[in-house]
Write a protein that holds these residues in place. Structure first.
Motif, short mmCIF file in Angstrom:
data_model
loop_
_atom_site.label_atom_id
_atom_site.label_comp_id
_atom_site.label_asym_id
_atom_site.label_seq_id
_atom_site.Cartn_x
_atom_site.Cartn_y
_atom_site.Cartn_z
N ARG A 137 -13.67 3.47 -3.06
CA ARG A 137 -12.64 5.24 -3.63
C ARG A 137 -11.98 5.10 -4.58
NH1 ARG A 137 -14.07 5.26 2.08
NH2 ARG A 137 -11.73 5.03 3.19
N ARG A 138 -11.06 3.88 -4.45
CA ARG A 138 -10.17 3.33 -5.49
C ARG A 138 -10.54 2.72 -6.43
NH1 ARG A 138 -8.01 5.15 -1.18
NH2 ARG A 138 -6.07 5.51 -0.72
N ASP A 139 -11.36 2.05 -6.68
CA ASP A 139 -11.96 1.60 -7.40
C ASP A 139 -14.14 0.91 -7.46
OD1 ASP A 139 -13.15 -0.15 -9.86
OD2 ASP A 139 -12.12 -1.81 -9.42
N ALA A 198 1.98 1.35 -3.82
CA ALA A 198 1.26 2.03 -4.62
C ALA A 198 -0.17 2.05 -4.20
CB ALA A 198 1.13 0.79 -5.81
N PRO A 199 -0.40 3.44 -3.71
CA PRO A 199 -1.54 3.41 -2.90
C PRO A 199 -2.72 3.38 -3.09
CG PRO A 199 0.70 5.84 -3.05
CD PRO A 199 0.95 4.29 -3.26
N GLU A 200 -2.75 3.52 -4.86
CA GLU A 200 -3.39 3.56 -4.89
C GLU A 200 -4.63 2.34 -5.87
OE1 GLU A 200 -5.72 6.31 -5.81
OE2 GLU A 200 -4.21 7.05 -4.91
N MET A 201 -3.94 1.40 -5.57
CA MET A 201 -4.10 -0.09 -6.07
C MET A 201 -5.22 -0.73 -5.07
SD MET A 201 -0.78 -2.36 -6.93
CE MET A 201 -1.39 -3.41 -7.72
N ALA A 202 -6.71 -0.39 -5.76
CA ALA A 202 -7.69 -0.87 -5.64
C ALA A 202 -7.55 -2.55 -4.37
CB ALA A 202 -9.20 -0.64 -6.08
N ALA A 255 0.25 -1.00 -0.13
CA ALA A 255 0.33 0.20 0.10
C ALA A 255 1.15 0.81 0.04
CB ALA A 255 -1.33 -0.31 1.08
N HIS A 307 -6.06 -2.79 -0.57
CA HIS A 307 -6.70 -2.29 0.47
C HIS A 307 -8.05 -3.50 0.19
CE1 HIS A 307 -4.50 1.78 0.00
NE2 HIS A 307 -4.75 1.35 -0.49
N ASP A 341 -11.43 2.39 1.45
CA ASP A 341 -9.85 2.49 0.36
C ASP A 341 -10.88 2.01 -0.24
OD1 ASP A 341 -9.96 4.61 2.72
OD2 ASP A 341 -8.27 2.34 3.83
#
Length: 546
Positions: A55-57, A23-27, A20, A30, A52
């Motif tokens: 929110r990303r996907d 690559a914090p944007e990888m749904a 995370a 989370h 989380d």
């Protein structure tokens, strides 16, 4: 993911946190952190991780589904419903989401509405055991036991070992009073599922002799020894409620209260009671229903005499009173209907519309009240249509007493009251799958009880007609009390009301065993056995005791 599948959730979580960070944007990262949190019995953290992921996907259906599952366990059914509806927006034929929606609607008493999503699943897959089992539960709620038996048979044809259905059939037999059959069937399942929480709780309820209770308690204690990591915190809490009840029946208040304290502490952590919010809500009701405001509010033109509203606190005797009334040939017992709640607090995003209670009530005209009254009558079960009277025993309808008089000028309201120390103890000892968050802490209960009593006093002051029925008086002197009750309901005396325990109707509330026993006063003054533990309750109730 490999570590998680191997049951090494703590190690998996450590690796996923590094992922995370990288690559914090990888749904998916989370989402799997949510699975780790679930595996480690941290439901609130898991929900945050699933949020989380979404929110990303926003189309991450698996995150929505897991969030819905957790929300059901936390008693947050409206939020769970919203999650599953959102999942259906991504995959319209998601069978699991449809079944869950059916189960949530069933839990909320919206039985007719619950049928449609299950039929939709079965139209595509006639061998979906979960859908058949859920449909059977609805049919039991509607009183059609033959249809329920057919649905359960379909579930077992589709999946012969379907445990949910096998347990549901046993639970139905228990509610019908067939304890010997139930005990035999439960013991058949026990060797294959020695640690299954629902089965262990069922065997605890069935235990009658001291020896049976000790055996059931030993099984529960052995399961609890395995710890929350294996059981899950939800199941641990439910098992502690069952163990506490067995210790209570065995005359061990210290051991019983220890289990109840642990069980309630967890429930309170996931279903917190918000005192300021509750106090503000009841204050607004009193303000919107002042004497002047009530005089200005018109009446609907619905002169239907059928509705009898049984109101009060949970565990105050509403189930007993309904069983007494439902034993009269002219009365249909409809159970706890969510109709008024759903009409006055419509679920956002569910397609329902209605006034916001209590703020919008002063703006209602006669036509709007007519629509609400007709909508309520349209939710009554089929068997209620030809009855002279119909009981709705949703206790929390006490908050609507002023509006009920305007919706149904000829309806009767029966207020079931009881010593608040006994009510508080009984609520504290009871696991509620939904609502009643005040019951998990003795000070919270006292706070909510004060709001309730103040509102009941307010209804009396503004002239709302309510018949008060005291539990202690009912069990001590049944016949004159029941005669007065029937007179209030506009019905002639019928001796069957005193033989309510012989009535074979299926009762769905926690008091289903008590209503199969003749009048007794064993529950009166029960709080005295636990007095050393009840200081927060007694001090919080103050002048309301008595």
């Amino acid at each position: 993911m490999a570590l998680l599948e191997a049951g090494r959730a703590a190690e998996a979580e450590s690796v996923l946190r590094r992922a995370a960070h990288a690559a914090p944007e990888m749904a998916p990262v989370h989402f799997h952190l949510g699975l780790c949190a679930e595996a480690r019995n941290r439901p609130s953290d898991a929900l945050a991780h699933y949020g989380d992921a979404m929110r990303r996907d926003p189309r991450h259906a698996a995150a929505l589904s897991r969030a819905g599952h957790l929300l059901i366990g936390m008693g947050r059914l409206e939020e769970a419903m919203a999650a599953y509806r959102q999942a259906l927006g991504i995959h319209p034929d998601d069978a699991q989401a449809l079944v869950r929606i059916g189960q949530i609607l069933t839990a909320r008493g919206m039985l007719q509405e619950a049928v449609a999503p299950l039929r939709r699943v079965l139209a595509r897959n006639a061998s979906h055991a979960d859908a058949w089992a859920a449909l059977g539960q609805i049919q039991i709620g509607l009183g059609d036991l033959e249809a329920a038996a057919r649905s359960y048979a379909c579930a077992l044809r589709a999946q012969p070992g379907h445990l949910t259905t096998r347990l549901a059939r046993i639970a139905l037999a228990e509610r019908q009073g067939r304890d010997e059959d139930v005990r035999e069937q439960a013991h058949v399942l026990l060797p294959a599922f020695p640690m299954h929480p629902e089965l262990l709780v069922l065997l605890g309820r069935l235990a009658r002799s001291r020896e049976e209770r000790e055996d059931a308690l030993n099984r529960l204690e052995a399961a609890l020894q395995t710890g929350p990591e294996r059981l899950g915190r939800d199941n641990e809490s439910i098992l502690r409620f069952a163990a506490g009840m067995l210790h209570d029946k065995l005359g061990r208040p210290v051991e019983a209260f220890m289990h109840f304290r642990e069980a309630n502490a967890y429930q309170r952590s996931i279903k917190p009671y918000r005192r300021e919010q509750a106090a503000g809500y009841f204050t607004r009701i009193r303000e919107r229903f002042s004497i002047d405001a009530l005089a200005r509010l018109p009446q609907s033109r619905q002169l239907d005499e059928r509705p009898i509203f049984l109101v009060g606190m949970p565990r105050s005797g509403t189930s007993l009173v309904e069983q007494i009334l439902a034993s009269h040939p002219d009365i249909f017992g409809a159970g706890e209907l969510r109709s008024l709640d759903d009409l006055l607090h419509p679920t956002p995003g569910a397609g329902a519309s209605g006034p916001g209670y209590p703020n919008d009530v002063p703006r209602l005209d006669a036509e709007a009240l007519d629509r609400l009254a007709k909508a309520y009558l349209g939710t009554l079960p089929e068997g209620a249509q030809s009855a002279r009277r119909v009981t709705d025993k949703m206790p929390h309808n006490f908050q609507y007493a002023g509006l009920i008089g305007k919706l149904f000028p000829k309806a009767r309201i029966v207020h079931c009251s009881r010593d608040p120390r006994d009510i508080g103890l009984s609520c504290y000892f009871q696991y509620f799958a939904e609502g009643n968050s005040f019951s998990y802490d003795l000070e919270d209960f006292a706070h909510y009880y004060r709001q309730y009593r103040q509102l009941m006093e307010h209804w009396e002051q503004v002239g709302v007609e309510v018949f008060e029925l005291r539990y202690e008086r009912l069990v001590a002197d049944p016949e004159p009390t029941v005669r007065a009750l029937l007179e209030h309901c506009g019905l002639d005396w019928n001796a069957a009301c005193l033989k309510f325990h012989e009535n074979q109707r299926v009762v769905h509330t926690a008091s289903y065993k008590q209503v199969r026993e003749p009048f007794h006063g064993r529950s009166v003054g029960r709080w005295k056995s636990y007095e050393p533990f009840l200081t927060p309750l007694i001090e919080g109730l103050g002048e309301w005791i008595g």
